[in-house]
Design a protein around this motif. Structure first.
Motif, PDB file in Angstrom:
ATOM      1  N   VAL A 498      -3.417   1.501  14.702  1.00 14.24           N
ATOM      2  CA  VAL A 498      -2.676   1.258  13.456  1.00 14.24           C
ATOM      3  C   VAL A 498      -2.797   2.483  12.562  1.00 14.24           C
ATOM      4  CG1 VAL A 498      -2.503  -0.145  11.375  1.00 14.24           C
ATOM      5  CG2 VAL A 498      -2.873  -1.241  13.593  1.00 14.24           C
ATOM      6  N   TYR A 499      -1.666   3.038  12.228  1.00 12.76           N
ATOM      7  CA  TYR A 499      -1.529   4.279  11.449  1.00 12.76           C
ATOM      8  C   TYR A 499      -1.441   3.939   9.974  1.00 12.76           C
ATOM      9  CZ  TYR A 499       1.073   8.648  10.172  1.00 12.76           C
ATOM     10  OH  TYR A 499       1.528   9.829   9.637  1.00 12.76           O
ATOM     11  N   GLY A 500      -2.207   4.665   9.142  1.00 15.60           N
ATOM     12  CA  GLY A 500      -2.223   4.413   7.702  1.00 15.60           C
ATOM     13  C   GLY A 500      -3.542   3.854   7.230  1.00 15.60           C
ATOM     14  N   LEU A 501      -4.335   3.339   8.160  1.00 17.21           N
ATOM     15  CA  LEU A 501      -5.688   2.878   7.867  1.00 17.21           C
ATOM     16  C   LEU A 501      -6.684   3.833   8.514  1.00 17.21           C
ATOM     17  CD1 LEU A 501      -5.314  -0.927   8.725  1.00 17.21           C
ATOM     18  CD2 LEU A 501      -5.254   0.105   6.439  1.00 17.21           C
ATOM     19  N   THR A 502      -7.916   3.811   8.038  1.00 18.46           N
ATOM     20  CA  THR A 502      -8.998   4.516   8.736  1.00 18.46           C
ATOM     21  C   THR A 502     -10.030   3.479   9.158  1.00 18.46           C
ATOM     22  OG1 THR A 502     -10.136   4.977   6.646  1.00 18.46           O
ATOM     23  CG2 THR A 502      -8.688   6.692   7.508  1.00 18.46           C
ATOM     24  N   TYR A 503     -10.560   3.647  10.371  1.00 19.37           N
ATOM     25  CA  TYR A 503     -11.531   2.683  10.881  1.00 19.37           C
ATOM     26  C   TYR A 503     -12.208   3.251  12.116  1.00 19.37           C
ATOM     27  CZ  TYR A 503      -7.577   1.611  14.006  1.00 19.37           C
ATOM     28  OH  TYR A 503      -6.526   1.701  14.898  1.00 19.37           O
ATOM     29  N   ASP A 504     -13.382   2.729  12.407  1.00 21.93           N
ATOM     30  CA  ASP A 504     -14.106   3.057  13.622  1.00 21.93           C
ATOM     31  C   ASP A 504     -14.134   1.833  14.528  1.00 21.93           C
ATOM     32  OD1 ASP A 504     -14.623   5.589  12.669  1.00 21.93           O
ATOM     33  OD2 ASP A 504     -16.667   5.125  11.998  1.00 21.93           O
ATOM     34  N   ILE A 505     -14.214   2.084  15.834  1.00 22.37           N
ATOM     35  CA  ILE A 505     -14.330   1.016  16.824  1.00 22.37           C
ATOM     36  C   ILE A 505     -15.666   1.214  17.532  1.00 22.37           C
ATOM     37  CG2 ILE A 505     -13.322  -0.056  18.871  1.00 22.37           C
ATOM     38  CD1 ILE A 505     -10.627   1.208  18.028  1.00 22.37           C
ATOM     39  N   ASP A 506     -16.609   0.320  17.275  1.00 27.13           N
ATOM     40  CA  ASP A 506     -17.955   0.425  17.857  1.00 27.13           C
ATOM     41  C   ASP A 506     -17.951  -0.287  19.204  1.00 27.13           C
ATOM     42  OD1 ASP A 506     -20.622   0.385  18.568  1.00 27.13           O
ATOM     43  OD2 ASP A 506     -21.321   0.114  16.509  1.00 27.13           O
ATOM     44  N   ILE A 507     -17.851   0.500  20.277  1.00 27.79           N
ATOM     45  CA  ILE A 507     -17.726  -0.094  21.608  1.00 27.79           C
ATOM     46  C   ILE A 507     -19.056  -0.568  22.176  1.00 27.79           C
ATOM     47  CG2 ILE A 507     -15.623   1.167  22.158  1.00 27.79           C
ATOM     48  CD1 ILE A 507     -17.301   3.125  23.795  1.00 27.79           C
ATOM     49  N   ALA A 508     -20.132  -0.389  21.428  1.00 21.60           N
ATOM     50  CA  ALA A 508     -21.411  -0.973  21.845  1.00 21.60           C
ATOM     51  C   ALA A 508     -21.503  -2.438  21.433  1.00 21.60           C
ATOM     52  CB  ALA A 508     -22.579  -0.198  21.237  1.00 21.60           C
ATOM     53  N   ILE A 515     -14.824  -3.523  14.662  1.00 20.21           N
ATOM     54  CA  ILE A 515     -14.159  -2.712  13.636  1.00 20.21           C
ATOM     55  C   ILE A 515     -15.102  -2.504  12.456  1.00 20.21           C
ATOM     56  CG2 ILE A 515     -12.180  -2.518  12.094  1.00 20.21           C
ATOM     57  CD1 ILE A 515     -11.516  -2.345  15.108  1.00 20.21           C
ATOM     58  N   THR A 516     -15.365  -1.241  12.158  1.00 19.93           N
ATOM     59  CA  THR A 516     -16.228  -0.908  11.013  1.00 19.93           C
ATOM     60  C   THR A 516     -15.517   0.109  10.125  1.00 19.93           C
ATOM     61  OG1 THR A 516     -17.335   0.915  12.179  1.00 19.93           O
ATOM     62  CG2 THR A 516     -18.296  -1.283  12.404  1.00 19.93           C
ATOM     63  N   GLY A 517     -15.920   0.109   8.840  1.00 15.94           N
ATOM     64  CA  GLY A 517     -15.388   1.092   7.896  1.00 15.94           C
ATOM     65  C   GLY A 517     -13.889   0.999   7.671  1.00 15.94           C
ATOM     66  N   LEU A 518     -13.323  -0.182   7.792  1.00 17.94           N
ATOM     67  CA  LEU A 518     -11.878  -0.343   7.630  1.00 17.94           C
ATOM     68  C   LEU A 518     -11.465  -0.041   6.186  1.00 17.94           C
ATOM     69  CD1 LEU A 518      -9.149  -1.200   8.857  1.00 17.94           C
ATOM     70  CD2 LEU A 518      -9.727  -3.566   8.252  1.00 17.94           C
ATOM     71  N   SER A 519     -10.650   1.003   6.009  1.00 16.57           N
ATOM     72  CA  SER A 519     -10.291   1.456   4.660  1.00 16.57           C
ATOM     73  C   SER A 519      -8.816   1.829   4.589  1.00 16.57           C
ATOM     74  CB  SER A 519     -11.122   2.679   4.277  1.00 16.57           C
ATOM     75  OG  SER A 519     -12.508   2.396   4.335  1.00 16.57           O
ATOM     76  N   PHE A 520      -8.326   1.811   3.354  1.00 16.34           N
ATOM     77  CA  PHE A 520      -6.986   2.309   3.065  1.00 16.34           C
ATOM     78  C   PHE A 520      -7.096   3.221   1.855  1.00 16.34           C
ATOM     79  CE2 PHE A 520      -3.029   2.082   0.587  1.00 16.34           C
ATOM     80  CZ  PHE A 520      -2.154   2.614   1.519  1.00 16.34           C
ATOM     81  N   GLY A 521      -6.656   4.462   1.994  1.00 13.17           N
ATOM     82  CA  GLY A 521      -6.751   5.414   0.902  1.00 13.17           C
ATOM     83  C   GLY A 521      -8.168   5.676   0.460  1.00 13.17           C
ATOM     84  N   GLY A 522      -9.130   5.570   1.377  1.00 14.99           N
ATOM     85  CA  GLY A 522     -10.525   5.827   1.053  1.00 14.99           C
ATOM     86  C   GLY A 522     -11.239   4.652   0.435  1.00 14.99           C
ATOM     87  N   VAL A 523     -10.560   3.517   0.299  1.00 15.04           N
ATOM     88  CA  VAL A 523     -11.153   2.321  -0.311  1.00 15.04           C
ATOM     89  C   VAL A 523     -11.191   1.208   0.728  1.00 15.04           C
ATOM     90  CG1 VAL A 523     -10.905   0.593  -2.134  1.00 15.04           C
ATOM     91  CG2 VAL A 523     -10.264   2.986  -2.571  1.00 15.04           C
ATOM     92  N   PRO A 524     -12.321   0.477   0.826  1.00 11.56           N
ATOM     93  CA  PRO A 524     -12.375  -0.631   1.789  1.00 11.56           C
ATOM     94  C   PRO A 524     -11.193  -1.585   1.599  1.00 11.56           C
ATOM     95  CG  PRO A 524     -14.552  -0.211   0.921  1.00 11.56           C
ATOM     96  CD  PRO A 524     -13.603   0.657   0.123  1.00 11.56           C
ATOM     97  N   VAL A 525     -10.650  -2.048   2.730  1.00 11.82           N
ATOM     98  CA  VAL A 525      -9.465  -2.915   2.682  1.00 11.82           C
ATOM     99  C   VAL A 525      -9.837  -4.272   2.099  1.00 11.82           C
ATOM    100  CG1 VAL A 525      -7.815  -4.185   4.104  1.00 11.82           C
ATOM    101  CG2 VAL A 525      -8.245  -1.756   4.542  1.00 11.82           C
ATOM    102  N   ASP A 526      -9.082  -4.678   1.077  1.00 12.99           N
ATOM    103  CA  ASP A 526      -9.237  -5.994   0.465  1.00 12.99           C
ATOM    104  C   ASP A 526      -8.642  -7.033   1.412  1.00 12.99           C
ATOM    105  OD1 ASP A 526      -9.089  -8.335  -1.001  1.00 12.99           O
ATOM    106  OD2 ASP A 526      -8.181  -7.410  -2.764  1.00 12.99           O
ATOM    107  N   PRO A 527      -9.418  -8.043   1.829  1.00  9.84           N
ATOM    108  CA  PRO A 527      -8.873  -9.051   2.752  1.00  9.84           C
ATOM    109  C   PRO A 527      -7.605  -9.722   2.241  1.00  9.84           C
ATOM    110  CG  PRO A 527     -11.248  -9.285   2.583  1.00  9.84           C
ATOM    111  CD  PRO A 527     -10.840  -8.287   1.531  1.00  9.84           C
ATOM    112  N   ALA A 528      -7.450  -9.803   0.911  1.00 14.44           N
ATOM    113  CA  ALA A 528      -6.283 -10.488   0.343  1.00 14.44           C
ATOM    114  C   ALA A 528      -5.097  -9.549   0.114  1.00 14.44           C
ATOM    115  CB  ALA A 528      -6.662 -11.159  -0.969  1.00 14.44           C
ATOM    116  N   ALA A 529      -5.309  -8.249   0.219  1.00 11.65           N
ATOM    117  CA  ALA A 529      -4.231  -7.289  -0.044  1.00 11.65           C
ATOM    118  C   ALA A 529      -3.119  -7.438   0.984  1.00 11.65           C
ATOM    119  CB  ALA A 529      -4.779  -5.873  -0.030  1.00 11.65           C
TER     120      ALA A 529
END
Length: 596
Positions: A498-508, A515-529
């Motif tokens: 998914v393009y436009g978000l930043t996130y890591d995928i911890d395969i361990a 999914i860790t560090g899920l952010s949009f514009g450097g701010v953690p993604v609000d679940p309600a946004a």
């Protein structure tokens, strides 16, 4: 073996209740007054998932097709194999059928659906119809990709074929009657006894209702394979069929990629064999796998049903060999076996090459048109494990297209994200001139673009589901990029970045907690946004069974293929510069440590 529509309609209307199934084993010699039983052998050849391949040619690379296994593709090769089998067995002792997905997949098939369409007034004859007619097909089942270009293109293709397109579970939405012939019956003349009647029942994939919803909704419905086979097999036996073969555009695994959105199984060929008595063999399609011979015991009769699936694109030809015995005034199937022939063992049939050389040249010229330039080369080889520029290009074009379409609407203020998969690990954009085939190679499917509204929480679920694609790998385990992907058989096209978000995928971590560090514009993604997701119609319709997207609000949709959207974008920009759109937004990690 020409198909007579009036005969079919009359026969269908007149067919009554089911009667006892024909079949049984050979009678002993004593039953014939000491004479050996009269026997007859014949062969049914089968192809599937040809996907517009006539020649052993890759239009996306502009050279002869090749893969790691050195397979060859195309009907020209299949034609040579078919003629060899006919010469060995006797043409009258053979049939040739197909299990669907015929008119989509190559730039050759695309060209005659969209660029020089067969539906135009005085339009051309589709190359696949020309080739299959020349080879002498007796019947073909409908595949789900037959519906990609809309019903008018399919109907025109049907009109151009000298053989019936079968679909017992493709029904008219208003009348619930078959929209295509459910079956065809073929007579084989024998040296003794009466002719052998071979019935071919065609079944297609219920997923059409989801994957091509825009083309079929309100027009056709697609019930399950098992229920339609249970309806028609007894009918065919009551009509005197000595042999019943099913041509099913449905894999054998019993799985589905559309979750619980339909109450039917996508890959149901094995279930049909197990649950419906009276079937002798099933030509399997859709799954793009090679199954020379697979036997399934029918629960009601205890008899084996022989299944075979030849590899896609004309790489293999299935042979079903039938041995029949004449006993008590009828033919009974005594033995069935199956195997596949490899098309890389033969040359292309010169007859097919001559027949379609002009069409081939036109398409080669078309795909080699220059539409722009690129400041640097981009490749997709690492796309499944890294955020690469060439996949960002797809996503950037999709996001920009949706953003422009929503300008001035009530949704214009929402952030636009985009999903894309690595559809081909060999796609490439060269430095310098970019051609249609370069751009088209990024997107080999005829998907169109939609915009759906999802919340931050739903996007997290979406990404967690997508991350199932990676094999769980402990922090201390060695890393082999070739072994990190396709967990549980998940294909590349069912892993979305998914393009436009930043996130890591911890395969361990286990599936569902990656999914860790899920952010949009450097701010953690609000679940309600709320976000707008640019998404292809396959995914939006439930393909891959990704959560939330199929039920999300659609705020825009386009009827043009994403592939064309990319081509037009490159034409309009003139120059493709990765510096303007490429960035590393997702990464693979293990316990917080980067994998690459």
């Amino acid at each position: 073996m020409a198909f007579d529509r009036r005969t079919f309609l009359g026969t269908t209307a007149a067919t009554g209740a089911a009667v006892a199934l024909a079949g049984g084993s050979a009678a002993p010699a004593a039953a014939h007054g000491g004479r050996p039983p009269r026997t007859y052998s014949f062969t049914v050849m089968g192809t599937t998932d040809l996907h517009g391949n006539v020649f052993n040619w890759d239009y996306f690379t502009d050279r002869e097709f090749d893969d790691k296994a050195h397979n060859d593709v195309g009907l020209a090769k299949i034609s040579t194999l078919v003629e060899q089998v006919r010469a060995e067995k006797g043409r009258r002792n053979t049939l040739l059928i197909d299990a669907g997905d015929t008119i989509q997949g190559t730039q050759l098939s695309y060209y005659y659906a969209k660029v020089d369409p067969i539906t135009a007034r005085r339009g051309p004859v589709h190359p696949m119809a020309q080739a299959m007619n020349a080879i002498g097909y007796d019947a073909a089942a409908l595949g789900n990709h037959e519906f990609n270009y809309g019903i008018p293109v399919l109907r025109k293709f049907e009109e151009q074929c000298d053989f019936p397109l079968l679909g017992a579970n493709a029904l008219d939405a208003k009348t619930a009657r078959p929209a295509f012939p459910p079956y065809s019956v073929h007579r084989l003349r024998t040296p003794c006894g009466r002719d052998v009647k071979v019935a071919v029942l065609g079944l297609t994939n219920p997923g059409i209702a989801i994957w091509d919803k825009a083309n079929v909704q309100g027009k056709m419905t697609f019930p399950g394979l098992e229920e339609q086979a249970a309806k028609y097999v007894p009918r065919l036996r009551s009509m005197g069929a000595d042999v019943v073969i099913v041509s099913a555009h449905s894999g054998s695994s019993g799985t589905s990629s559309y979750g619980d959105q339909l109450p039917y199984v996508e890959n149901a060929a094995g279930l049909v064999a197990e649950q419906v008595p009276g079937i002798d063999a099933i030509l399997v399609g859709h799954a793009h796998t090679e199954i020379p011979e697979y036997r399934v015991k029918n629960k009601a009769t205890g008899k084996d049903v022989v299944l075979s699936e030849p590899l896609k694109w004309g790489q293999r030809l299935t042979l079903f060999d039938f041995e029949l015995v004449w006993s008590r005034g009828r033919w009974s199937v005594e033995r069935v076996s199956a195997k596949v022939l490899n098309s890389n063992t033969v040359a292309e049939d010169p007859k097919i090459v001559r027949l379609l050389s002009d069409e081939h040249r036109k398409v080669v010229a078309y795909v080699n048109q220059v539409i722009g330039t690129s400041t640097q080369a981009m490749v997709s080889a690492e796309g499944p494990v890294k955020d690469v520029a060439i996949i960002d290009l797809i996503n950037h074009v999709q996001a920009e297209t949706v953003r422009g379409a929503l300008a001035g609407s009530e949704w214009a203020a929402l952030p636009v994200l985009s999903q894309a998969s690595c559809f081909s690990r060999t796609a490439a954009i060269p430095a310098g001139q970019v051609t249609i085939r370069d751009a088209a190679g990024l997107y080999p499917f005829e998907n169109t673009l939609e915009a759906r509204v999802l919340t931050g929480a739903q996007l997290r679920d979406y990404l967690e589901y997508s991350a199932r694609y990676f094999v769980r790998t402990a922090p201390e385990a060695p890393v082999d990029a070739a072994k990190l992907t396709n967990a549980e058989g998940i294909p590349d096209y069912n892993y979305d970045a998914v393009y436009g978000l930043t996130y890591d995928i911890d395969i361990a971590q286990p599936v569902g907690s990656r999914i860790t560090g899920l952010s949009f514009g450097g701010v953690p993604v609000d679940p309600a946004a709320q976000f707008v997701l640019a998404v292809n119609n396959y995914r939006a319709s439930g393909g891959g069974a990704f959560p939330h997207v199929a039920g999300a609000r659609q705020v825009w949709a386009n009827s043009d293929e994403i592939r064309n959207t990319i081509i037009q974008w490159v034409k309009a920009k003139g120059t493709v510069d990765p510096a303007q759109f490429a960035s590393v937004d997702w990464r693979l990690t293990r316990a917080g440590v980067l994998v690459f």
